[in-house]
Design a protein around this motif. Structure first.
Motif, mmCIF file in Angstrom:
data_model
loop_
_atom_site.group_PDB
_atom_site.id
_atom_site.type_symbol
_atom_site.label_atom_id
_atom_site.label_comp_id
_atom_site.label_asym_id
_atom_site.label_seq_id
_atom_site.Cartn_x
_atom_site.Cartn_y
_atom_site.Cartn_z
ATOM 1 N N GLN A 1 22.436 46.307 41.510
ATOM 2 C CA GLN A 1 22.632 45.142 42.188
ATOM 3 C C GLN A 1 23.915 44.920 42.818
ATOM 4 O O GLN A 1 25.055 45.421 42.017
ATOM 5 N N LEU A 2 24.154 44.768 44.243
ATOM 6 C CA LEU A 2 25.452 44.797 44.635
ATOM 7 C C LEU A 2 26.593 43.582 44.256
ATOM 8 O O LEU A 2 26.016 42.559 44.025
ATOM 9 N N GLN A 3 27.489 44.032 43.950
ATOM 10 C CA GLN A 3 28.489 42.966 43.242
ATOM 11 C C GLN A 3 29.871 43.189 43.813
ATOM 12 O O GLN A 3 30.386 44.256 43.962
ATOM 13 N N VAL A 4 30.559 42.138 44.238
ATOM 14 C CA VAL A 4 32.149 42.234 44.547
ATOM 15 C C VAL A 4 32.925 41.349 43.561
ATOM 16 O O VAL A 4 32.228 40.099 43.169
ATOM 17 N N VAL A 5 33.845 41.746 43.158
ATOM 18 C CA VAL A 5 34.934 40.924 42.306
ATOM 19 C C VAL A 5 36.139 40.688 42.983
ATOM 20 O O VAL A 5 36.751 41.637 43.249
ATOM 21 N N GLU A 6 36.696 39.545 42.846
ATOM 22 C CA GLU A 6 38.124 38.965 43.266
ATOM 23 C C GLU A 6 39.023 39.109 42.272
ATOM 24 O O GLU A 6 38.547 38.630 41.052
ATOM 25 N N SER A 7 40.078 39.309 42.309
ATOM 26 C CA SER A 7 41.272 39.235 41.506
ATOM 27 C C SER A 7 42.499 38.961 42.279
ATOM 28 O O SER A 7 42.585 39.046 43.334
ATOM 29 N N GLY A 8 43.488 38.599 41.397
ATOM 30 C CA GLY A 8 44.692 38.383 42.017
ATOM 31 C C GLY A 8 45.288 36.973 42.348
ATOM 32 O O GLY A 8 46.255 36.906 42.773
ATOM 33 N N GLY A 9 44.379 36.320 42.238
ATOM 34 C CA GLY A 9 44.925 34.610 42.363
ATOM 35 C C GLY A 9 45.714 34.297 41.250
ATOM 36 O O GLY A 9 46.118 34.953 40.336
ATOM 37 N N GLY A 10 46.273 33.069 41.406
ATOM 38 C CA GLY A 10 47.193 32.550 40.476
ATOM 39 C C GLY A 10 47.977 31.416 41.146
ATOM 40 O O GLY A 10 47.734 30.845 42.155
ATOM 41 N N LEU A 11 49.412 31.166 40.562
ATOM 42 C CA LEU A 11 50.126 30.244 41.102
ATOM 43 C C LEU A 11 51.395 30.631 41.805
ATOM 44 O O LEU A 11 51.822 31.759 41.219
ATOM 45 N N ALA A 12 51.660 30.163 42.938
ATOM 46 C CA ALA A 12 52.548 30.859 43.800
ATOM 47 C C ALA A 12 53.487 29.525 44.228
ATOM 48 O O ALA A 12 53.095 28.489 44.601
ATOM 49 N N GLN A 13 54.817 29.818 44.471
ATOM 50 C CA GLN A 13 55.775 28.771 44.866
ATOM 51 C C GLN A 13 55.410 28.726 46.556
ATOM 52 O O GLN A 13 55.204 29.878 47.111
ATOM 53 N N PRO A 14 55.650 27.736 47.089
ATOM 54 C CA PRO A 14 55.948 27.639 48.593
ATOM 55 C C PRO A 14 56.776 28.607 49.180
ATOM 56 O O PRO A 14 57.963 28.796 48.518
ATOM 57 N N GLY A 15 56.264 29.564 50.143
ATOM 58 C CA GLY A 15 56.880 30.502 50.543
ATOM 59 C C GLY A 15 56.824 31.875 49.876
ATOM 60 O O GLY A 15 57.491 32.875 50.512
ATOM 61 N N GLY A 16 56.059 32.016 48.736
ATOM 62 C CA GLY A 16 55.842 33.110 47.922
ATOM 63 C C GLY A 16 54.807 33.770 48.527
ATOM 64 O O GLY A 16 54.177 33.512 49.619
ATOM 65 N N SER A 17 54.358 35.034 47.856
ATOM 66 C CA SER A 17 53.356 35.768 48.064
ATOM 67 C C SER A 17 52.172 35.976 47.061
ATOM 68 O O SER A 17 52.755 35.800 45.883
ATOM 69 N N LEU A 18 51.046 36.323 47.471
ATOM 70 C CA LEU A 18 49.927 37.064 46.213
ATOM 71 C C LEU A 18 49.278 37.812 47.074
ATOM 72 O O LEU A 18 49.038 37.852 48.373
ATOM 73 N N ARG A 19 48.629 38.699 46.488
ATOM 74 C CA ARG A 19 47.883 39.807 47.026
ATOM 75 C C ARG A 19 46.418 39.668 46.111
ATOM 76 O O ARG A 19 46.439 39.986 45.047
ATOM 77 N N LEU A 20 45.644 39.376 46.750
ATOM 78 C CA LEU A 20 44.217 39.317 46.458
ATOM 79 C C LEU A 20 43.482 40.576 46.675
ATOM 80 O O LEU A 20 43.629 41.292 47.699
ATOM 81 N N SER A 21 42.731 40.960 45.565
ATOM 82 C CA SER A 21 41.722 42.209 45.652
ATOM 83 C C SER A 21 40.215 41.904 45.543
ATOM 84 O O SER A 21 40.064 41.027 44.811
ATOM 85 N N CYS A 22 39.667 42.680 46.392
ATOM 86 C CA CYS A 22 38.141 42.559 46.366
ATOM 87 C C CYS A 22 37.527 43.864 46.070
ATOM 88 O O CYS A 22 37.657 44.868 46.799
ATOM 89 N N ALA A 23 36.975 44.179 44.602
ATOM 90 C CA ALA A 23 36.709 45.492 44.327
ATOM 91 C C ALA A 23 35.036 45.373 44.164
ATOM 92 O O ALA A 23 34.378 44.363 44.265
ATOM 93 N N ALA A 24 34.384 46.457 44.577
ATOM 94 C CA ALA A 24 33.041 46.524 44.645
ATOM 95 C C ALA A 24 32.413 47.179 43.398
ATOM 96 O O ALA A 24 32.815 48.044 42.736
ATOM 97 N N SER A 25 31.132 46.648 42.932
ATOM 98 C CA SER A 25 30.421 47.540 41.791
ATOM 99 C C SER A 25 29.024 47.784 42.560
ATOM 100 O O SER A 25 28.224 46.958 42.944
ATOM 101 N N GLY A 26 28.876 48.998 42.571
ATOM 102 C CA GLY A 26 27.546 49.605 42.799
ATOM 103 C C GLY A 26 27.139 50.210 44.197
ATOM 104 O O GLY A 26 26.243 50.385 44.709
ATOM 105 N N PHE A 27 28.328 49.898 45.131
ATOM 106 C CA PHE A 27 28.461 50.241 46.547
ATOM 107 C C PHE A 27 29.500 50.591 47.187
ATOM 108 O O PHE A 27 30.569 50.441 46.545
#
Length: 122
Positions: free
Chosen positions: A1-27
């Motif tokens: 079964q095709l799945q995608v999984v997100e990670s990298g979320g959290g708390l950031a201050q205004p003006g700050g940065s975050l990087r989200l990742s999308c990884a795949a399982s099975g494809f």
């Protein structure tokens, strides 16, 4: 079964940065168009950014243009969403989705992750 999984979320201050990742399982993500969406409490889900199957084209919602960047890392089978200059209104659950090549045009994707929370607050 095709799945995608997100990670990298959290708390950031205004003006700050975050990087989200999308990884795949099975494809292989390179075989699919990928989209990032978000949904804030009480609001409809909105498309934030998308990258074409080839990786040669990207697009962004006006609200994030110039601040967010979508990219692929084929070696890691991962798609990233780099989010800079974050604002409180970016607070939402962010979802990654994969779809056929036309999904890049229609914003209609087939395979969805569970989402990752992004909170922007001081």
């Amino acid at each position: 079964q095709l799945q995608v999984v997100e990670s990298g979320g959290g708390l950031a201050q205004p003006g700050g940065s975050l990087r989200l990742s999308c990884a795949a399982s099975g494809f292989t993500l390179d075989d699919y168009a990928i989209g990032w969406f978000r949904q804030a409490p009480g609001k409809e889900r909105e498309g934030v950014s998308a990258i074409s199957r080839s990786g040669g084209s990207t697009k962004y919602a006006d609200s994030v243009k110039g601040r967010f960047t979508i990219s692929r890392d084929s070696a890691k089978n991962t798609v990233y969403l780099q989010m800079n200059s974050l604002k409180p209104e970016d607070t939402a659950v962010y979802y990654c989705a994969a779809g056929r090549w036309s999904s890049y045009i229609t914003w209609e994707f087939d395979y969805w992750g569970q989402g990752t929370q992004v909170t922007v607050s001081s």
